[in-house]
Design a protein around this motif. Structure first.
Motif, PDB file in Angstrom:
ATOM      1  N   ASN A 177      95.285  37.162 -20.328  1.00  0.00           N
ATOM      2  CA  ASN A 177      95.075  37.972 -21.531  1.00  0.00           C
ATOM      3  C   ASN A 177      95.799  37.405 -22.746  1.00  0.00           C
ATOM      4  O   ASN A 177      96.783  36.668 -22.643  1.00  0.00           O
ATOM      5  N   TYR A 178      95.271  37.754 -23.903  1.00  0.00           N
ATOM      6  CA  TYR A 178      95.728  37.185 -25.175  1.00  0.00           C
ATOM      7  C   TYR A 178      97.196  37.481 -25.462  1.00  0.00           C
ATOM      8  O   TYR A 178      97.931  36.631 -25.971  1.00  0.00           O
ATOM      9  N   GLN A 179      97.624  38.705 -25.173  1.00  0.00           N
ATOM     10  CA  GLN A 179      99.015  39.057 -25.462  1.00  0.00           C
ATOM     11  C   GLN A 179      99.974  38.223 -24.616  1.00  0.00           C
ATOM     12  O   GLN A 179     101.013  37.777 -25.104  1.00  0.00           O
ATOM     13  N   SER A 180      99.622  38.007 -23.356  1.00  0.00           N
ATOM     14  CA  SER A 180     100.463  37.173 -22.497  1.00  0.00           C
ATOM     15  C   SER A 180     100.595  35.767 -23.081  1.00  0.00           C
ATOM     16  O   SER A 180     101.681  35.179 -23.095  1.00  0.00           O
ATOM     17  N   GLU A 181      99.476  35.237 -23.554  1.00  0.00           N
ATOM     18  CA  GLU A 181      99.466  33.866 -24.083  1.00  0.00           C
ATOM     19  C   GLU A 181     100.380  33.717 -25.286  1.00  0.00           C
ATOM     20  O   GLU A 181     101.216  32.808 -25.344  1.00  0.00           O
ATOM     21  N   THR A 182     100.252  34.632 -26.268  1.00  0.00           N
ATOM     22  CA  THR A 182     101.097  34.472 -27.466  1.00  0.00           C
ATOM     23  C   THR A 182     102.549  34.847 -27.192  1.00  0.00           C
ATOM     24  O   THR A 182     103.450  34.365 -27.872  1.00  0.00           O
ATOM     25  N   GLN A 183     102.789  35.661 -26.169  1.00  0.00           N
ATOM     26  CA  GLN A 183     104.185  35.916 -25.782  1.00  0.00           C
ATOM     27  C   GLN A 183     104.816  34.636 -25.241  1.00  0.00           C
ATOM     28  O   GLN A 183     105.999  34.370 -25.488  1.00  0.00           O
ATOM     29  N   ILE A 184     104.031  33.834 -24.539  1.00  0.00           N
ATOM     30  CA  ILE A 184     104.527  32.549 -24.039  1.00  0.00           C
ATOM     31  C   ILE A 184     104.887  31.629 -25.211  1.00  0.00           C
ATOM     32  O   ILE A 184     105.947  30.982 -25.216  1.00  0.00           O
ATOM     33  N   TYR A 185     104.022  31.578 -26.239  1.00  0.00           N
ATOM     34  CA  TYR A 185     104.321  30.767 -27.423  1.00  0.00           C
ATOM     35  C   TYR A 185     105.592  31.283 -28.115  1.00  0.00           C
ATOM     36  O   TYR A 185     106.438  30.500 -28.567  1.00  0.00           O
ATOM     37  N   ALA A 186     105.701  32.600 -28.215  1.00  0.00           N
ATOM     38  CA  ALA A 186     106.856  33.209 -28.886  1.00  0.00           C
ATOM     39  C   ALA A 186     108.160  32.851 -28.169  1.00  0.00           C
ATOM     40  O   ALA A 186     109.157  32.491 -28.809  1.00  0.00           O
TER      41      ALA A 186
ATOM     42  N   SER B 209      98.866  24.205 -27.056  1.00  0.00           N
ATOM     43  CA  SER B 209      98.069  25.330 -26.574  1.00  0.00           C
ATOM     44  C   SER B 209      98.535  25.669 -25.160  1.00  0.00           C
ATOM     45  O   SER B 209      99.623  25.245 -24.735  1.00  0.00           O
ATOM     46  N   ALA B 210      97.743  26.437 -24.448  1.00  0.00           N
ATOM     47  CA  ALA B 210      98.060  26.781 -23.059  1.00  0.00           C
ATOM     48  C   ALA B 210      96.754  26.830 -22.282  1.00  0.00           C
ATOM     49  O   ALA B 210      95.707  27.149 -22.846  1.00  0.00           O
ATOM     50  N   ASP B 211      96.813  26.524 -20.994  1.00  0.00           N
ATOM     51  CA  ASP B 211      95.569  26.520 -20.216  1.00  0.00           C
ATOM     52  C   ASP B 211      95.831  26.923 -18.775  1.00  0.00           C
ATOM     53  O   ASP B 211      96.966  26.951 -18.303  1.00  0.00           O
ATOM     54  N   TYR B 212      94.725  27.216 -18.092  1.00  0.00           N
ATOM     55  CA  TYR B 212      94.772  27.598 -16.680  1.00  0.00           C
ATOM     56  C   TYR B 212      93.716  26.823 -15.888  1.00  0.00           C
ATOM     57  O   TYR B 212      93.634  26.939 -14.680  1.00  0.00           O
ATOM     58  N   LEU B 213      92.922  26.012 -16.588  1.00  0.00           N
ATOM     59  CA  LEU B 213      91.860  25.230 -15.963  1.00  0.00           C
ATOM     60  C   LEU B 213      92.084  23.740 -16.181  1.00  0.00           C
ATOM     61  O   LEU B 213      92.674  23.325 -17.187  1.00  0.00           O
ATOM     62  N   LYS B 214      91.578  22.934 -15.254  1.00  0.00           N
ATOM     63  CA  LYS B 214      91.634  21.484 -15.409  1.00  0.00           C
ATOM     64  C   LYS B 214      90.730  21.054 -16.561  1.00  0.00           C
ATOM     65  O   LYS B 214      89.756  21.733 -16.879  1.00  0.00           O
ATOM     66  N   ASP B 215      91.056  19.920 -17.144  1.00  0.00           N
ATOM     67  CA  ASP B 215      90.333  19.394 -18.297  1.00  0.00           C
ATOM     68  C   ASP B 215      89.612  18.118 -17.876  1.00  0.00           C
ATOM     69  O   ASP B 215      90.238  17.164 -17.405  1.00  0.00           O
TER      70      ASP B 215
END
Length: 409
Positions: free
Chosen positions: A158-167, A287-293
């Protein structure tokens, strides 16, 4: 008389056995609208046109994947009938298409429809109809709310989790940052912004120097980028969808603004964002990811990536392997197939949701190592882990450990 009695008894026993057999057969197979002995009808809504049309490739990938499944015999002998409509990322159109899928096409469920505002527009309708709104293609936190919306489930982190990681990263590595935020003026953008503020906590007020919103109807966001630069900010939090993300990266380069740049995961696509923006303009973006590129050579010999590339070559050769949307579509389609397999011959809507809420350490092999899909009746957030990444050359380089960040609805 005894002989007659014996015949009657034998006939009664035979009838009882036939009845029992029929009862067992009917007990083994349970169907709701949209499922039969030969077919499972799945609905989908995608922005094949409009401001978020870059995401349409997700729906096209899913259609190709379900063709692969059908070619291999289907799921428990049933073929998938995948019906996907365009809503142009317009919530009123989403409502129209959802009603069509449920009431006219009579689908068993609606799967992976895209966007926070579009899914918000149909959430109450889907729940009132008790039709699964499954694995929605949006990371809004609200999808993890089984108590109030038991027929709606997310999929991606979820989006909030992602930006909390950046924060948290900023508080540790750049605590004196002056942050300029650009966000889409809807539930999607506001969800990311809330996560950032929550993650920064008491320092949010002093660290965020400007919160600038844009509308999806705007042809360009160039003027917003110029305004953000004028604040003197040295960190840029870029909360935009692909079209606008590419514009922002280009404009930053054009006006010589070089802040520490964070780009939300939903636009961290090499094919639809970084390449059109110019690789040289995107260097060192985080950025952040959960899938291979697929652009990352470290996965060249990886069995999961080999399977993905072979699928693309055979079933979706015109698709861009470097577009993040293709690997998203592939992974989420595999997750639905797992749920349908688990459902067996009980293809009722209630059992679909029960199985979706019973995923234990499931992995599609295009997930990053260490990341698994887990759900429960009280946890409708299948993926809650991410890794940070930095853009180098023509690909994303992962750094740091897998980070878990659950934020409830």
């Amino acid at each position: 008389m005894p002989a007659v009695t014996g015949k009657l008894a034998t006939a009664s026993l035979a009838l009882a056995l036939i009845a029992a057999s029929a009862s067992t057969a009917s007990a083994q197979k349970k169907y709701d609208t949209g499922a039969t002995d030969t077919e499972i009808k799945i609905g989908n809504i995608m922005p094949y046109s409009g401001p978020a049309s870059a995401y349409g490739i997700i729906g096209r990938t899913e259609a190709a994947y379900f063709k692969k499944i059908n070619d291999e015999g289907g799921i428990n002998g049933r073929k998938i009938n995948f019906i996907s409509y365009d809503d142009a990322y317009s919530p009123p159109k989403t409502v129209e298409q959802a009603r069509k899928l449920v009431e006219s096409d009579e689908v068993l469920l609606i799967f992976n429809s895209l966007g926070t505002p579009p899914n918000t527009a149909i959430q109450k309708y889907m729940n009132s109809k008790k039709v699964p709104q499954l694995f929605v293609a949006t990371g809004a936190t609200k999808w993890n709310d089984p108590q109030n919306f038991p027929w709606t489930m997310g999929w991606q982190p979820n989006y909030q989790s992602e930006t909390q990681i950046y924060a948290k990263w900023l508080l540790k590595n750049k605590p004196d940052a002056k942050i300029a935020v650009l966000f889409q003026n809807d539930d999607y953008g506001k969800d990311y912004l809330k996560g950032l503020k929550d993650g920064l906590g008491a320092k949010a007020a002093s660290m965020i120097v400007i919160e600038e919103s844009y509308e999806t109807s705007e042809p360009t966001i160039d003027n917003h980028i110029v305004k953000l630069k004028s604040t003197g900010a040295d960190v840029f939090m870029n909360i935009t969808t692909p079209k606008f993300a590419a514009q922002a990266i280009k404009k930053n380069a054009e006006i010589g603004w070089k802040p520490l740049h964070f780009l939300n995961n939903v636009s961290a696509s090499v094919g639809s964002v970084m390449k059109p923006a110019g690789y040289e303009n995107g260097q060192d973006i985080i950025s952040a990811d959960y899938l291979k590129d697929a652009a990352d050579p470290q996965w060249a010999a990886d069995p999961g990536m080999k399977d993905f590339l072979a699928f693309m070559d055979k079933y979706f050769p015109e698709g861009d392997k470097l577009d993040h949307g293709t690997i998203v579509g592939y992974a989420v389609a595999q997750t639905l197939v797992q749920v349908l397999k688990q459902s067996g011959d009980d293809l009722t809507r209630a059992n679909i949701m029960k199985q979706a809420a019973s995923l234990k350490d499931f992995r599609t092999e295009v997930l990053l190592p260490g990341i698994q899909i887990n759900t429960s009746p009280t946890d409708f957030a299948p993926i809650s882990q991410l890794r940070l990444e930095k853009f180098k050359g023509e690909k994303w380089d992962l750094f740091g450990d897998v980070i878990s960040a659950d934020v409830g609805g």
